[in-house]
Structures are given as structure tokens and as C-alpha cells.
Design a protein around this motif. Structure first.
Motif, PDB file in Angstrom:
ATOM      1  N   ASP A  81     -21.448  50.596  27.582  1.00  0.00           N
ATOM      2  CA  ASP A  81     -22.545  50.561  26.628  1.00  0.00           C
ATOM      3  C   ASP A  81     -23.856  50.425  27.368  1.00  0.00           C
ATOM      4  O   ASP A  81     -23.901  49.881  28.457  1.00  0.00           O
ATOM      5  CB  ASP A  81     -22.381  49.349  25.703  1.00  0.00           C
ATOM      6  CG  ASP A  81     -21.031  49.349  25.031  1.00  0.00           C
ATOM      7  OD1 ASP A  81     -20.405  48.287  25.000  1.00  0.00           O
ATOM      8  OD2 ASP A  81     -20.623  50.424  24.570  1.00  0.00           O
TER       9      ASP A  81
ATOM     10  N   HIS B 119     -26.191  36.220  20.822  1.00  0.00           N
ATOM     11  CA  HIS B 119     -24.952  36.801  20.300  1.00  0.00           C
ATOM     12  C   HIS B 119     -25.073  37.297  18.880  1.00  0.00           C
ATOM     13  O   HIS B 119     -24.161  37.917  18.352  1.00  0.00           O
ATOM     14  CB  HIS B 119     -23.830  35.769  20.395  1.00  0.00           C
ATOM     15  CG  HIS B 119     -23.457  35.492  21.807  1.00  0.00           C
ATOM     16  ND1 HIS B 119     -22.810  36.419  22.586  1.00  0.00           N
ATOM     17  CD2 HIS B 119     -23.667  34.431  22.603  1.00  0.00           C
ATOM     18  CE1 HIS B 119     -22.629  35.911  23.780  1.00  0.00           C
ATOM     19  NE2 HIS B 119     -23.135  34.718  23.839  1.00  0.00           N
ATOM     20  N   LYS B 120     -26.229  37.017  18.260  1.00  0.00           N
ATOM     21  CA  LYS B 120     -26.299  37.380  16.842  1.00  0.00           C
ATOM     22  C   LYS B 120     -26.362  38.876  16.638  1.00  0.00           C
ATOM     23  O   LYS B 120     -25.579  39.474  15.912  1.00  0.00           O
ATOM     24  CB  LYS B 120     -27.544  36.736  16.224  1.00  0.00           C
ATOM     25  CG  LYS B 120     -27.318  35.320  15.772  1.00  0.00           C
ATOM     26  CD  LYS B 120     -28.434  34.833  14.879  1.00  0.00           C
ATOM     27  CE  LYS B 120     -28.537  33.318  14.959  1.00  0.00           C
ATOM     28  NZ  LYS B 120     -29.897  32.850  14.752  1.00  0.00           N
ATOM     29  N   GLU B 121     -27.325  39.526  17.314  1.00  0.00           N
ATOM     30  CA  GLU B 121     -27.603  40.898  16.928  1.00  0.00           C
ATOM     31  C   GLU B 121     -26.641  41.902  17.529  1.00  0.00           C
ATOM     32  O   GLU B 121     -26.289  42.885  16.918  1.00  0.00           O
ATOM     33  CB  GLU B 121     -29.022  41.270  17.369  1.00  0.00           C
ATOM     34  CG  GLU B 121     -29.970  40.104  17.308  1.00  0.00           C
ATOM     35  CD  GLU B 121     -31.013  40.189  18.414  1.00  0.00           C
ATOM     36  OE1 GLU B 121     -32.070  39.604  18.227  1.00  0.00           O
ATOM     37  OE2 GLU B 121     -30.716  40.870  19.419  1.00  0.00           O
ATOM     38  N   ILE B 122     -26.210  41.650  18.721  1.00  0.00           N
ATOM     39  CA  ILE B 122     -25.519  42.700  19.464  1.00  0.00           C
ATOM     40  C   ILE B 122     -24.026  42.687  19.195  1.00  0.00           C
ATOM     41  O   ILE B 122     -23.412  41.646  19.104  1.00  0.00           O
ATOM     42  CB  ILE B 122     -25.752  42.505  20.978  1.00  0.00           C
ATOM     43  CG1 ILE B 122     -27.234  42.455  21.251  1.00  0.00           C
ATOM     44  CG2 ILE B 122     -25.092  43.598  21.762  1.00  0.00           C
ATOM     45  CD1 ILE B 122     -27.946  43.722  20.909  1.00  0.00           C
ATOM     46  N   HIS B 123     -23.455  43.884  19.088  1.00  0.00           N
ATOM     47  CA  HIS B 123     -22.018  43.947  18.837  1.00  0.00           C
ATOM     48  C   HIS B 123     -21.239  44.415  20.044  1.00  0.00           C
ATOM     49  O   HIS B 123     -20.027  44.346  20.062  1.00  0.00           O
ATOM     50  CB  HIS B 123     -21.750  44.897  17.664  1.00  0.00           C
ATOM     51  CG  HIS B 123     -22.407  44.420  16.404  1.00  0.00           C
ATOM     52  ND1 HIS B 123     -21.937  43.329  15.704  1.00  0.00           N
ATOM     53  CD2 HIS B 123     -23.502  44.846  15.744  1.00  0.00           C
ATOM     54  CE1 HIS B 123     -22.720  43.125  14.663  1.00  0.00           C
ATOM     55  NE2 HIS B 123     -23.666  44.023  14.660  1.00  0.00           N
ATOM     56  N   SER B 124     -21.911  44.903  21.039  1.00  0.00           N
ATOM     57  CA  SER B 124     -21.172  45.432  22.184  1.00  0.00           C
ATOM     58  C   SER B 124     -20.631  44.298  23.040  1.00  0.00           C
ATOM     59  O   SER B 124     -21.349  43.370  23.401  1.00  0.00           O
ATOM     60  CB  SER B 124     -22.105  46.302  23.018  1.00  0.00           C
ATOM     61  OG  SER B 124     -21.731  46.235  24.360  1.00  0.00           O
ATOM     62  N   GLN B 125     -19.379  44.412  23.374  1.00  0.00           N
ATOM     63  CA  GLN B 125     -18.717  43.370  24.159  1.00  0.00           C
ATOM     64  C   GLN B 125     -19.363  43.206  25.526  1.00  0.00           C
ATOM     65  O   GLN B 125     -19.591  42.105  26.005  1.00  0.00           O
ATOM     66  CB  GLN B 125     -17.241  43.747  24.333  1.00  0.00           C
ATOM     67  CG  GLN B 125     -16.417  42.731  25.066  1.00  0.00           C
ATOM     68  CD  GLN B 125     -16.433  41.375  24.421  1.00  0.00           C
ATOM     69  OE1 GLN B 125     -16.560  41.258  23.193  1.00  0.00           O
ATOM     70  NE2 GLN B 125     -16.346  40.331  25.191  1.00  0.00           N
ATOM     71  N   LYS B 128     -22.660  41.433  25.441  1.00  0.00           N
ATOM     72  CA  LYS B 128     -22.463  39.996  25.213  1.00  0.00           C
ATOM     73  C   LYS B 128     -22.098  39.304  26.506  1.00  0.00           C
ATOM     74  O   LYS B 128     -22.650  38.274  26.884  1.00  0.00           O
ATOM     75  CB  LYS B 128     -21.331  39.779  24.191  1.00  0.00           C
ATOM     76  CG  LYS B 128     -21.784  39.818  22.780  1.00  0.00           C
ATOM     77  CD  LYS B 128     -20.716  39.257  21.842  1.00  0.00           C
ATOM     78  CE  LYS B 128     -20.994  39.766  20.448  1.00  0.00           C
ATOM     79  NZ  LYS B 128     -19.856  39.884  19.609  1.00  0.00           N
TER      80      LYS B 128
END
Lengths: 642, 308
Positions: A81, B119-125, B128
Motif C-alpha cells: 500500500d 489507527h482511526k482513519e487508515i485501514h491498510s495493515q 498501521k
């Protein structure tokens, strides 16, 4: 003279250190790395391909990568990503697919800035491909640095390296020796090997004197390597071996000797059963790139009916340079290892008790005024105990690790009676009289797997001066087939023997003796886990394998019919042709032995033992690939099928 | 030995550019390209996270510089050979301590805040993971800088303790001025003896040395007329006794110093461990709460079963 010796000793500062330093510099954005305790953190992302992974993993642990500021380490060909605002360090081979993927990354704007490091030199056209992609993505300024690292080899020990792990098949014994190989394929294989060797010498910072035998694959490698080094030296502008690229304390007085041998001079050693710790682990367990994978069977337990059967636990351990026990004992015979583990365990328990005792003392003496001096003493002890706790825990971890590994090895030894095989093979190879007949061992259903028996027979076949008679051979063949062996390897070995004029077969192996039972009984009496009941306590006597013998002749400038007609190359000499007459009459202090076609830990250990006796001399062992006996048999089998 | 081919790369870029121009291929390079580049850059999330992370780092850097700047003065307190510049009063030191502590607290709060927000906005592992690692690095940096502070603090505390201890070392109610002066004289000799001792010893002796000149003159003036031979002998005996006492007291002082340092070290270690445990206890708590919920739901599900 002392200064020179110190210089050579420092310069021989291991290839492992040099490669690690080079990697760390690369990770530090190609600037030498200095430790600063109050430095600001910088973070970066590391992207590598499988080659890069194999190179980095024996040298740097994940924690060390973290210490260098790497937050994520990812494979090039994985889904990645975009992570904004972070520099990315790439460490890849300059292949077509890798370049394509990198261009894709540039187009997708994955990272803030790119530091491209190629494991071996990239060609001009591929560089232009990247330039093209960078232009198209308007990312030219983001490509901060591009480097050729010349690190295309894997260092496993301070003095041992292999060329590759990923494409072992490409340069394996089988690949080089198969009858249907075409010229172009051979060229490719040779080029791969030469490229890696070239990178090795660039990292080592020395131009060697090359010796090789005639008429073998090793000769092809030598010719090509000489040519490559020569070209590079002539090109004064871009030479990689100029004075300032060489580190301080270089091989100022002497250049190292590179001995290129072909696997074919000694096929017995890769099949040999072994008795030293590291070689045993490689032979018997799943061990590569300094990592051993164990399957722990989880005991006999009654599980309720209908429940799923218990899975075996898989555990893997890294055997690293910081593991003191491993460093000390990896070349020791196995019974010694078992005993040492026991000793370590006992000393650990003593220390643990000491710490526990402190607890009780502290509890008692807390109130007593009069014992203040005792208390202060205990405070000191407590501090030292607390600070030594991590050390103790580490020790415990190592002891557990080695207990597990050694137990696994021991199980194999007992199940397959490897000690018997070892002893017998030693006798065969040293041409002493055999007490048991070969046929007996082969027909014995208890001793060893079919593969073990095949190995034994092949060693016998290789080592005998005259081939056994047809009738005998038939008998052996029948016994082997009864035991379940595949006879293809034998086919190949027959052909091989016919080709090579092995007049002087691997002789002078020396002899082994069995030590009296004293040592063994002590191990048993101390209630050790390593109950070596029925396992012979064999002691290795110093013997020189063929490779070691050749090295000895060449390094000490001894005259010997075997090595006298070896070719001689000196890339630094102006005249291009080689002569058989070595110009240098002095013995070498530093040597690198490289086996084309694959090597193993037995040879490595043999060389280490050989050089231990010689002061101030240093040997590096390298091979195109490491394989154990199982893998070698498979290759022979494939060769025999054709 | 790595070879820098960045220049080669740039040359390749130029080659490709000219080649493409010659071929008439439309490419993002050139003047237009740079404008595109600018356009393309601004909508790209410059990383709110990383700019704030860098802010925190620069704050910590400021703290570090501040501590290092005043460190010499802070520690080098009792050297009476230093000029007025060097001296730092205790109030100043307290001020530094307080400021440093407030600073450290704000920094660690900022880090905590960043952690929750990251950690709130991002969804990519991967992102994070990356952010967690970055925050770990920053925390580690803060710890290292705090160590600077705690080291100097420890030295200061030790000194205060020593001082208090020494102030109790004065001999028992001996109203005779002569004896008090002689005790000062006596104290001078053991301090002379132990001058070769490690620097940690210097301070108590320097304190005594300080006090000594002040009282010594006073003592000298008084004692001259009245010393008879018997008294001299008596004083000498007492000197000997006091020397012995002082020696043993100095030994004790040394031990106490050592102990205090060890205790402070131990405390540091323990604090660290406790803080680590706090994090773990939190996670255990979470797990337990989650487990309770699961069990409750499980119970409800089971209760529903007979109704089917």
C-alpha cells in the motif's frame, strides 16, 4: 612483522562483518553508520526481493533492522500500500520483473523517496528503463540515490559463504554435470557463478591469485573470473579495486589465494555420514540459512474420541553468531555437545538458585538494624541479580534451544544407527580393514533408511581401487533393492568413475578410534537427557579430505603430482596468458576455497580444523550451493536416470 | 564496495528525455511536467501523521538541547573555583527539573494522542504497522532523552543526601569551642588523606574544606594562650580518637552513596517494568471484557435453543 600480521588478521576481518557493514551503510541511506545515543529517529521502509531476503536474513535480525530505523520490510512482489512521506530503500536484483515492478511503484507513487540498491551491477539499458518510468511518473527527483552494491552472495559464517539459495537448482551439481546441457545454458550458469564471485572479491577488497584444475567446470569459472577482474582493473576510472576503496589494514603484503575446485574431485564427502554438531544438524534436520526447523511431536496423550488429532508443533530456531554455545560447539563431536549442554544446564540452575536465595535473605533481614552491612551487601547483590536477569533468561533460552536441537539429532542417530554408518564409512575411506561385511549392514533391516544404505554403498564404490566383480555387484544390487533403494545414483556413479581417472582415490583419510566408555558412562550417570545408550562414543581424528589436501599443497607451495598441473591466473599481471609456473614462491597466508558444483559442512569443518593448527593463516570456504546428502542423492538419481 | 551510479542514472534520464523528444513521444517530463508534478503533489496526502510526528521529534530535540546546554552547570555545582557564571542556585535547578518534567509529560501525552488517532482513519495493515513502529521510535527517543535528565537528577539527589548525612556527622554536644575547632582541624587531615579517592568523595571533603577555613582562623586565635602540656596530650589523644571515628564515618558515607545509587537504579528498572506491565494489564482487561461479552451472548444463544 607483527604489524603485518596484525594487519592481515584485521583485514581477514571476516567477510561477514564486511557484508554487514555494507548492508548497514546501505540502510543508512548510503552514508556510513555511526551510533549516536541521542540521535533523532529516522524511519524508512525496506523493500527486497527473495535474493535480498536471503542475503539479509543471516546477517541482520528483525530487531537489528528496527534499530536501523526500518519500520516495515516487505517483499518486492507483494501487495504494497502507498505509505506517504516515508523514504523507501530497495535491495533487489536487476532482473526484468523486478525492474518492471519498481517502475510500477514509481508510477503508483507509493513512497516519498526511493533509494535503489542493486545487488549486482545493473545494465545501462535497464537503468534507462527505470529512467523512462521515472520521467513518465514525474518522479525523477524522488529517486534520491542509485547504487550498485556488489553483494551478490550469502555469508553464513565468518568464513563461509554460498552463492545463492533461491536458484540453487540453476547452479547445482546436476545442472552443471548433466549430459544434455547446451553451451548457452552452461554459459549462463558460469556467468551467474562468476558474477557472484566477482561481487565477493569486490566486497573483500582484494584481487586473488587463482589456481584451478584443468578440464573441469572450475577451469571455465577461473578463466571467466580472471577476465572479468582483469577488465575491471584495466579500467582505471571505474576500477573497484583502487586504493581508497580498499579498507585500511588491507592485505598489504600478500594477496589471497583462490582455489577453484570442482565437485567431481570428491563425491564421497557429500554422501558421508558425519559426527560433528553443525554438519549433523544440516544432514539430519531441516537447516538452511542458519535456521533450523524442528517438528516437535507432542507426546502420547489420550485425546477424547471424536476430537481432532493433535497437530505437531513446528518450531524454528536461528543459530546466530551471538549464540555462544553454538559458536563454541558447532564443530565438536556430538557426545561432547551433549555433555556441554548438560554442563550449561547445571551452571544455569546454580545461578537461578542463587537468585532465589537472595529473595529469602531479603525477606528475613529487612527489619534487623544490626545487619545493616549484610543488607547493603545484599542490595548490591540484588542489583547485580536484577541486571543479570536478562542474561540468565537468554542463557536459558539458548539451553532450551540446544536441548531441543540436540535431542532431535539424537533421535535420528538412534533410529538410524548413524554412529555405525559413520564408523564404517570412515574405515572404508581410510582403507582400514572392515570388521563387518558391507552386505551385512545393507541387509540389516534395523540400521538406517534405504538412503543411508545407498550412501554407504556409493562411498564404498567410489573409494575402492578396483571395481567389485560382476557377481558381487549383482549381490549388492539385490540387497539394496531389497532394502528399498533406488539404484539410479549407482548408474551415474559408474559413469562418473569411468570418466574420471581417479588413480589416486581419496586416500590418506587417517583413522578413527573409539574412545573408552568413560566419557559415555559419565554422561549417563548424571541422569542426562542425552542417554546415549548403545551409541558409540566416536572421536574424530584429524584427517584431510581431498579438498583440504589440495588446499594444503597449493597454499604451502608443496610439490604434488595432483596439483602440479593446476592452472595459474593472476589478474594483476599485464600479460594475459597464464602459466603453469607460479610466480610467487612464498606460502600464502590467506586462501579462499571455492567448490563449483556444491559444498557441505563436512568440508567446511575439515578446513576449519586444518587451519586451526596454523598460526596467522586464514581460510574462507565457499560453494555454489549447500546441499546435504539427501539432496545430493536426489541429484545423482536424476543424473542416473538419463 | 558499493558504487554510486546516481549520476549515471541522471544521465540516463537526460538521454531518455532527448530520445523521447526526438521521437516525438509525449512525456510527463520538461516544463509541463514540473507543473504537473506540483499539481500532483499537493492533493497527495502530505501525511498529517508524519508532520505531527516530526513536530514531536523536534520538541524532544529542543528538550535534549536544553538539558545538554545546562548540564555542565547543573552538575558542576560545588567547584568553588568556578566563576559566578557557572554557579547555579538550587532554585534554578528546581526550575530546570520542573520544566523538564512538564515537557516530558506533554511529549508523552502527544505521543499517546498520536497513537490513538493514527489507527482511526487508515485501514491498510501496512500503514498501521508503519505508524506503530514510528511511534515506538519516537517513544524510544523520548526515553533516551529522559535518561539524560534522570542521570543528572540522580547525581543531584545523591549530593543532597550526602549533605544531610554529613551535617549529622558533627560531634555530639561539645560546647568547648576549642574541641569544635580541633575537630575541624582533625577533619581536615582525613580529607587530605582521602584526596586520591574517586571523585565521588570529593564533595563531602570539599564541603568540609569549605567550612574549615571559616572556622579555622577563629580556632587559632583562641587556642594560643591556654594550651598546657597536659591539655596538649589530651587533645592529641582526642585527635586520634576522632580520626578513627571520622574514618569509620567516611566509610559509612561511601557505602551509603553506593546504596543510594543502586536504589535509584533499581527504582528505574522497577518503574520501567511496572509501566510495561500496565500496558499488558490493559490488554488483558480488554480480553477479559471481550470474553465476558462472548459468554453472555453465548448464554443467550443457548437459552434460545429450547424455543426452537
Amino acid at each position: 612483522m607483527a604489524a603485518a600480521a596484525a594487519a592481515t588478521a584485521a583485514a581477514a576481518a571476516s567477510i561477514r562483518e564486511r557484508q554487514t557493514v555494507a548492508l548497514k551503510r546501505m540502510l543508512n541511506f548510503n552514508v556510513p553508520h555511526i551510533k549516536n545515543s541521542t540521535g533523532e529517529p529516522v524511519w524508512k521502509v525496506l523493500i527486497y526481493d527473495r535474493f535480498g531476503q536471503d542475503i539479509i536474513s543471516p546477517l541482520l535480525s528483525v530487531k537489528e533492522l528496527r534499530d536501523m530505523g526500518i519500520t516495515l520490510h516487505l517483499l518486492l512482489h507483494s501487495d504494497r500500500d502507498p505509505i506517504p512521506d516515508v523514504p523507501a530503500v530497495y535491495f533487489v536484483m536487476p532482473t526484468e520483473e523486478n525492474i518492471d515492478r519498481m517502475c510500477q511503484d514509481l508510477r503508483n507513487q507509493l513512497y516519498e523517496s526511493y533509494y535503489l540498491n542493486f545487488i549486482s551491477a545493473i545494465s545501462r539499458s535497464k537503468l534507462e528503463d527505470i529512467a523512462n518510468a521515472a520521467l513518465a511518473a514525474s518522479a525523477v527527483t524522488q529517486v534520491a540515490k542509485v547504487f550498485d552494491q556488489y553483494l551478490n552472495f550469502i555469508t553464513l559464517e565468518d568464513d563461509m559463504f554460498v552463492l545463492c539459495n533461491q536458484n540453487k537448482e540453476l547452479v547445482s551439481y546436476r545442472a552443471i554435470n548433466r549430459p544434455d546441457i547446451t553451451d548457452t545454458e552452461m554459459e549462463t550458469v558460469m556467468d551467474t557463478i562468476v558474477d557472484s564471485l566477482f561481487c565477493f572479491f569486490v566486497t573483500l577488497g582484494a584481487v586473488p591469485i587463482i589456481r584451478c584444475s584443468r578440464g573441469t567446470a572450475a577451469e571455465m569459472v577461473a578463466v571467466k573470473l580472471d577476465k572479468k577482474l582483469r577488465e575491471n582493473l584495466r579500467d582505471a576510472r571505474n576500477s573497484l579495486f583502487t586504493g581508497d576503496t580498499l579498507g585500511a589494514g588491507q592485505f598489504s603484503f600478500q594477496r589471497p589465494l583462490l582455489v577453484l575446485v570442482d565437485r567431481n574431485i570428491d563425491l564421497a564427502t557429500p554422501l558421508h555420514h558425519t559426527w560433528t554438531y553443525q554438519a549433523l544438524v544440516h544432514d539430519v534436520l531441516d537447516f538452511h540459512l542458519n535456521r533450523v526447523n524442528l517438528e516437535e511431536s507432542s507426546g502420547v496423550e489420550n485425546s477424547p474420541a471424536g476430537a481432532r488429532p493433535k497437530r505437531k508443533n513446528k518450531k524454528s530456531y536461528d543459530l546466530t553468531p551471538v549464540d555462544k554455545f553454538w559458536q563454541k560447539h558447532k564443530g565438536s563431536p556430538f557426545p561432547e555437545v551433549a555433555e556441554s549442554v548438560q554442563q550449561e544446564l547445571e551452571s544455569y540452575r546454580a545461578q537461578e538458585d542463587e537468585v532465589k536465595r537472595l529473595k529469602s535473605i531479603m525477606g528475613l533481614e529487612g527489619e534487623d538494624e544490626g545487619a545493616i552491612s549484610m543488607l547493603s551487601d545484599n542490595t548490591a547483590k540484588l542489583t547485580s541479580a536484577v541486571s543479570s536477569l536478562p542474561e540468565l533468561l537468554e542463557k536459558k533460552r539458548l539451553i532450551d534451544l540446544h536441548t531441543n536441537v540436540a535431542t532431535a539429532v539424537l533421535e535420528h542417530i538412534k533410529a538410524r544407527k548413524l554412529d555405525v554408518y559413520f564408523e564404517y564409512e570412515e574405515k572404508i575411506m581410510s582403507k582400514t580393514t572392515l570388521d563387518k561385511s558391507l552386505l551385512d549392514i545393507i541387509s540389516d533391516p534395523d540400521a538406517g533408511t534405504p538412503e543411508d544404505k545407498m550412501r554407504l554403498f556409493l562411498i564404498y564404490y567410489i573409494s575402492t581401487q578396483q571395481a567389485p566383480s560382476e557377481a558381487d555387484l549383482e549381490q549388492y544390487k539385490k540387497a539394496l533393492t531389497d532394502a528399498g533403494c533406488n539404484l539410479n545414483p549407482l548408474q551415474y556413479i559408474k559413469q562418473w568413475k569411468a570418466f574420471t581417472k581417479m588413480a589416486s582415490a581419496p586416500a590418506s583419510y587417517g583413522s578413527t578410534t573409539t574412545k573408552p566408555m568413560g566419557l559415555l558412562s559419565r554422561v549417563m550417570n548424571t541422569g542426562s537427557q542425552f542417554v546415549m545408550e548403545g551409541v558409540k562414543n566416536l572421536v574424530l581424528k584429524q584427517q584431510n579430505l581431498p579438498v583440504t589436501r589440495i588446499l594444503d599443497n597449493l597454499m604451502e607451495m608443496k610439490s604434488n603430482p595432483e596439483t602440479d598441473d593446476y592452472r595459474y591466473f593472476d589478474p594483476k599481471m599485464l600479460r594475459g596468458n597464464d602459466s603453469s609456473v607460479p610466480r610467487n614462491k612464498n606460502p600464502f597466508q590467506e586462501a579462499i576455497v571455492f567448490v563449483v558444483g556444491g559444498g557441505n559442512y563436512i568440508e567446511y569443518q575439515n578446513l576449519v580444523d586444518y587451519i586451526k593448527g596454523k598460526q596467522g593463516k586464514h581460510i574462507l570456504y565457499g560453494c555454489s550451493g549447500l546441499f546435504n546428502a539427501t539432496q545430493f542423492i536426489k541429484q545423482l538419481s536424476q543424473l542416473g536416470q538419463k | 564496495m558499493a558504487v554510486d551510479i546516481t549520476l549515471l542514472f541522471r544521465a540516463s534520464v537526460k538521454t531518455v528525455k532527448t530520445r523521447n523528444k526526438a521521437l516525438g513521444v509525449a512525456v510527463g517530463g520538461g516544463v509541463d511536467g514540473s507543473r504537473d508534478e506540483l499539481f500532483r503533489r499537493s492533493p497527495r496526502p502530505k501525511g498529517d501523521f508524519s508532520s505531527r510526528a516530526r513536530e514531536v521529534i523536534s520538541h524532544i530535540g529542543k528538550l535534549r538541547d536544553f538539558l545538554l546546554e545546562h548540564r555542565k552547570d547543573y552538575i558542576n555545582a560545588y567547584s568553588h573555583t568556578m566563576s559566578e557564571y557557572g554557579r547555579m542556585t538550587d532554585t534554578e535547578r528546581d526550575q530546570i527539573d520542573q520544566d523538564a518534567q512538564i515537557f516530558m509529560r506533554t511529549c508523552s501525552e502527544a505521543i499517546q494522542q498520536l497513537r490513538t488517532e493514527a489507527h482511526k482513519e487508515i485501514h491498510s495493515q501496512q500503514v498501521k504497522e508503519h505508524r506503530t513502529a514510528v511511534l515506538d521510535f519516537i517513544e524510544d527517543y523520548l526515553k533516551r532523552v529522559c535518561k539524560l535528565y534522570s542521570e543528572q537528577r540522580a547525581i543531584r539527589v545523591k549530593r543532597v543526601v550526602d549533605k544531610k548525612r554529613l551535617s549529622k556527622l558533627e560531634p555530639e554536644p561539645n560546647t568547648k569551642t576549642r574541641e569544635s575547632t580541633s575537630s575541624e582541624k582533625v577533619s581536615q587531615s582525613p580529607s587530605k588523606d582521602s584526596e586520591e579517592n574517586p571523585a565521588t568523595e570529593e564533595r563531602p571533603e570539599k564541603i568540609l574544606a569549605e567550612t574549615q577555613p571559616e572556622l579555622g582562623t577563629w580556632g587559632d586565635g583562641k587556642g594560643e594562650d591556654e594550651l598546657s602540656p597536659e591539655e596538649i596530650q589530651m587533645f592529641e589523644q582526642e585527635n586520634q580518637r576522632l580520626i578513627g571515628e571520622m574514618n569509620s564515618l567516611f566509610d559509612e558515607v561511601r557505602q551509603i552513596e553506593g546504596r543510594v545509587v543502586e536504589i535509584s537504579r533499581l527504582q528505574e528498572i522497577f518503574t520501567e517494568k511496572v509501566l510495561q506491565q500496565e500496558a499488558e494489564i490493559d490488554s488483558i482487561h480488554q480480553l477479559v471484557v471481550g470474553a465476558t461479552e462472548n459468554i453472555k451472548e453465548g448464554n443467550e444463544d443457548i437459552r434460545e435453543v429450547p424455543h426452537l
